[in-house]
Design a protein around this motif. Structure first.
Motif, PDB file in Angstrom:
ATOM      1  N   PHE A   1       0.837  -1.199   0.000  1.00 28.63           N
ATOM      2  CA  PHE A   1       0.000   0.000   0.000  1.00 28.63           C
ATOM      3  C   PHE A   1       0.874   1.252   0.000  1.00 28.63           C
ATOM      4  CE2 PHE A   1      -3.260  -2.575   2.653  1.00 28.63           C
ATOM      5  CZ  PHE A   1      -3.770  -3.164   1.507  1.00 28.63           C
ATOM      6  N   GLY A   2       1.903   1.246   0.843  1.00 34.17           N
ATOM      7  CA  GLY A   2       2.798   2.396   0.911  1.00 34.17           C
ATOM      8  C   GLY A   2       3.566   2.605  -0.375  1.00 34.17           C
ATOM      9  N   ALA A   3       4.047   1.516  -0.973  1.00 35.25           N
ATOM     10  CA  ALA A   3       4.815   1.630  -2.211  1.00 35.25           C
ATOM     11  C   ALA A   3       3.961   2.174  -3.352  1.00 35.25           C
ATOM     12  CB  ALA A   3       5.395   0.270  -2.590  1.00 35.25           C
ATOM     13  N   LEU A   4       2.683   1.816  -3.360  1.00 38.94           N
ATOM     14  CA  LEU A   4       1.790   2.259  -4.426  1.00 38.94           C
ATOM     15  C   LEU A   4       1.114   3.587  -4.108  1.00 38.94           C
ATOM     16  CD1 LEU A   4       0.074  -1.163  -5.225  1.00 38.94           C
ATOM     17  CD2 LEU A   4       1.811  -0.010  -6.587  1.00 38.94           C
ATOM     18  N   GLY A   5       1.219   4.040  -2.851  1.00 38.52           N
ATOM     19  CA  GLY A   5       0.606   5.302  -2.463  1.00 38.52           C
ATOM     20  C   GLY A   5      -0.904   5.246  -2.391  1.00 38.52           C
ATOM     21  N   VAL A   6      -1.447   4.121  -1.925  1.00 38.39           N
ATOM     22  CA  VAL A   6      -2.896   3.971  -1.835  1.00 38.39           C
ATOM     23  C   VAL A   6      -3.276   3.584  -0.409  1.00 38.39           C
ATOM     24  CG1 VAL A   6      -3.138   3.303  -4.250  1.00 38.39           C
ATOM     25  CG2 VAL A   6      -2.806   1.528  -2.519  1.00 38.39           C
ATOM     26  N   PRO A   7      -4.488   3.952   0.041  1.00 38.66           N
ATOM     27  CA  PRO A   7      -4.955   3.480   1.340  1.00 38.66           C
ATOM     28  C   PRO A   7      -5.401   2.031   1.240  1.00 38.66           C
ATOM     29  CG  PRO A   7      -6.653   4.787   0.288  1.00 38.66           C
ATOM     30  CD  PRO A   7      -5.450   4.858  -0.608  1.00 38.66           C
ATOM     31  N   GLY A   8      -5.258   1.300   2.319  1.00 33.76           N
ATOM     32  CA  GLY A   8      -5.693  -0.093   2.304  1.00 33.76           C
ATOM     33  C   GLY A   8      -5.738  -0.667   3.701  1.00 33.76           C
ATOM     34  N   THR A   9      -6.515  -1.700   3.873  1.00 32.56           N
ATOM     35  CA  THR A   9      -6.618  -2.389   5.157  1.00 32.56           C
ATOM     36  C   THR A   9      -6.652  -3.884   4.912  1.00 32.56           C
ATOM     37  OG1 THR A   9      -9.038  -2.272   5.123  1.00 32.56           O
ATOM     38  CG2 THR A   9      -7.877  -0.507   6.276  1.00 32.56           C
ATOM     39  N   VAL A  10      -6.266  -4.639   5.921  1.00 31.29           N
ATOM     40  CA  VAL A  10      -6.367  -6.088   5.893  1.00 31.29           C
ATOM     41  C   VAL A  10      -7.426  -6.492   6.915  1.00 31.29           C
ATOM     42  CG1 VAL A  10      -5.185  -8.283   6.261  1.00 31.29           C
ATOM     43  CG2 VAL A  10      -3.966  -6.364   5.218  1.00 31.29           C
ATOM     44  N   VAL A  11      -8.435  -7.215   6.455  1.00 34.11           N
ATOM     45  CA  VAL A  11      -9.546  -7.612   7.313  1.00 34.11           C
ATOM     46  C   VAL A  11      -9.671  -9.127   7.285  1.00 34.11           C
ATOM     47  CG1 VAL A  11     -12.028  -7.431   7.736  1.00 34.11           C
ATOM     48  CG2 VAL A  11     -10.751  -5.458   6.854  1.00 34.11           C
ATOM     49  N   HIS A  12      -9.748  -9.748   8.451  1.00 31.04           N
ATOM     50  CA  HIS A  12      -9.971 -11.192   8.567  1.00 31.04           C
ATOM     51  C   HIS A  12     -11.448 -11.437   8.846  1.00 31.04           C
ATOM     52  CE1 HIS A  12      -5.651 -12.345   8.741  1.00 31.04           C
ATOM     53  NE2 HIS A  12      -5.539 -11.089   9.150  1.00 31.04           N
ATOM     54  N   VAL A  13     -12.073 -12.273   8.030  1.00 29.56           N
ATOM     55  CA  VAL A  13     -13.499 -12.551   8.184  1.00 29.56           C
ATOM     56  C   VAL A  13     -13.694 -13.964   8.708  1.00 29.56           C
ATOM     57  CG1 VAL A  13     -14.185 -10.901   6.423  1.00 29.56           C
ATOM     58  CG2 VAL A  13     -13.696 -13.251   5.769  1.00 29.56           C
ATOM     59  N   ALA A  14     -14.823 -14.183   9.369  1.00 28.19           N
ATOM     60  CA  ALA A  14     -15.026 -15.421  10.120  1.00 28.19           C
ATOM     61  C   ALA A  14     -15.636 -16.545   9.299  1.00 28.19           C
ATOM     62  CB  ALA A  14     -15.908 -15.146  11.335  1.00 28.19           C
ATOM     63  N   ASP A  15     -16.391 -16.212   8.256  1.00 33.09           N
ATOM     64  CA  ASP A  15     -17.090 -17.273   7.531  1.00 33.09           C
ATOM     65  C   ASP A  15     -17.391 -16.820   6.106  1.00 33.09           C
ATOM     66  OD1 ASP A  15     -19.358 -15.563   7.738  1.00 33.09           O
ATOM     67  OD2 ASP A  15     -19.900 -16.497   9.655  1.00 33.09           O
ATOM     68  N   ALA A  16     -17.987 -17.743   5.333  1.00 35.93           N
ATOM     69  CA  ALA A  16     -18.253 -17.470   3.929  1.00 35.93           C
ATOM     70  C   ALA A  16     -19.250 -16.330   3.756  1.00 35.93           C
ATOM     71  CB  ALA A  16     -18.772 -18.732   3.241  1.00 35.93           C
ATOM     72  N   ARG A  17     -20.228 -16.266   4.621  1.00 35.86           N
ATOM     73  CA  ARG A  17     -21.231 -15.202   4.500  1.00 35.86           C
ATOM     74  C   ARG A  17     -20.593 -13.830   4.653  1.00 35.86           C
ATOM     75  NH1 ARG A  17     -26.745 -14.478   8.187  1.00 35.86           N
ATOM     76  NH2 ARG A  17     -27.388 -12.496   7.245  1.00 35.86           N
ATOM     77  N   ALA A  18     -19.748 -13.689   5.651  1.00 36.51           N
ATOM     78  CA  ALA A  18     -19.094 -12.403   5.875  1.00 36.51           C
ATOM     79  C   ALA A  18     -18.190 -12.030   4.707  1.00 36.51           C
ATOM     80  CB  ALA A  18     -18.294 -12.447   7.175  1.00 36.51           C
ATOM     81  N   LEU A  19     -17.492 -13.024   4.153  1.00 32.65           N
ATOM     82  CA  LEU A  19     -16.611 -12.739   3.016  1.00 32.65           C
ATOM     83  C   LEU A  19     -17.429 -12.346   1.802  1.00 32.65           C
ATOM     84  CD1 LEU A  19     -13.774 -12.643   1.836  1.00 32.65           C
ATOM     85  CD2 LEU A  19     -13.940 -15.082   1.352  1.00 32.65           C
TER      86      LEU A  19
END
Length: 349
Positions: A21-39
């Motif tokens: 994200f820093g190298a490309l100059g874009v905002p971003g987040t990493v999110v862990h989801v619990a199940d298929a529905r949430a994903l």
């Protein structure tokens, strides 16, 4: 978005993503989801998403559904996945694959292209990029490397595609069937068909000013296509594998040459002679051989010897060697690529 059951250190995934994200100059987040529905709900929001699915069947079933331009990233290899319309499946590149997936996701947003199939198989297509200039346009056909293995794909060349479009070229980023899944003959046929498909692209292309440029194994394929009579004015090898017989004897990339060509030279009569650029000289096509001096020393050796032999055969060849590793030749930020781009421009204009 990281799905449930992904076998990877969470902190490491975040470190890799945040660095990119820093190298490309874009905002971003990493999110862990619990199940298929949430994903499924998360990727359905229409934002730029890279999804790491994990092993659960209900999660993996999401890949076949239509969720827009999501990039599915399997850390392990998984051949035969057919993602939903507009989606991409990258796999088999390990944790480092997250870097490529983020780059690909952003590239697709910033640099729209027209995907044109040239056959019925899923890997028979090219992405056509056009600059905002009047035609007819000189064309660069890009051929990716990856030692002829299917885990590597046309996304490797997207940074060059964006750079070349900015220089006024039409760009044809070519995908093709790799021999580990389809056999060597399929790969050779696809290069010929993919390059020939430019004639029917319905775009303002100058087919008398076409260059084919390949990286690593793609360099071998680009030179071989020129030897086979592809309609090109210039063949460019970017750290290409120009001597297949010696490449096999030296066990290049853990036996990649024999694995691609169906076996060692002694057991595949005629295949190496037809495939190896060094054995096909003279190509009777103008050539640009580019090599980073910090690359695998065997590739440096192949490029130097090939360029000398091409010149001795009567071919018009330019040899360019500068500081850089194996990937510097496809990185628009490097001096070796910038010098290469100027040399291509000079050759086609």
């Amino acid at each position: 978005m990281v799905g449930p059951g992904v076998i990877a250190d969470r902190a490491l995934l975040s470190e890799v993503a945040e660095h990119e994200f820093g190298a490309l100059g874009v905002p971003g987040t990493v999110v862990h989801v619990a199940d298929a529905r949430a994903l499924g709900e998360a990727i359905g929001d229409g934002v730029c998403v890279v999804a790491v699915p994990g092993p659960q069947p209900e999660v993996r079933a999401l890949m076949a559904e239509e969720h827009g331009p999501v990039v599915w990233l399997d850390l392990a290899r998984d051949d035969g996945i057919s993602p939903g319309v507009g989606a991409t499946h990258l796999h088999g590149r390990g944790i480092a694959g997250l870097t490529w997936a983020i780059r690909h996701a952003l590239h697709r947003l910033d640099h729209p292209s027209r995907r044109i199939p040239y056959g019925r198989e899923s890997d028979q297509w090219g992405d056509l990029y056009l600059p905002d200039e009047a035609g007819p346009l000189p064309v660069i056909a890009l051929v990716h490397g990856g030692y002829w293995r299917s885990v590597w794909a046309a996304d490797l060349m997207e940074a060059l595609a964006a750079d070349l479009v900015g220089r006024g070229f039409a760009v044809w980023n070519l995908e093709y069937r790799r021999p580990d899944l389809h056999g060597w003959d399929a790969t050779v046929a696809d290069l010929a068909s993919g390059l020939a498909a430019l004639a029917g692209a319905e775009a303002p292309l100058d087919l008398d000013r076409v260059a084919v440029a390949g990286h690593s194994a793609g360099g071998q394929l680009a030179l071989r296509a020129a030897a086979d009579g592809a309609r090109v004015a210039l063949a460019v090898s970017l750290a290409g594998v120009a001597d297949l017989a010696e490449g096999d004897r030296r066990w290049l990339s853990s036996g990649a040459v024999a694995a691609a060509l169906g076996g060692p030279e002694a057991y595949t009569p005629g295949v190496y002679g037809a495939a190896s650029p060094l054995a096909r000289l003279p190509l009777k096509v103008r050539q640009l051989i580019v090599q980073g001096s910090g690359d695998d020393l065997d590739l440096v050796d192949f490029s130097r010897r090939y360029a000398r032999a091409a010149a001795a055969s009567g071919d018009v060849v330019t040899y360019l060697e500068m500081s850089g590793d194996h990937f510097a030749v496809i990185d628009p930020a490097t001096p070796i690529w910038r010098t290469t781009a100027v040399a291509i421009s000079d050759a086609l204009r």
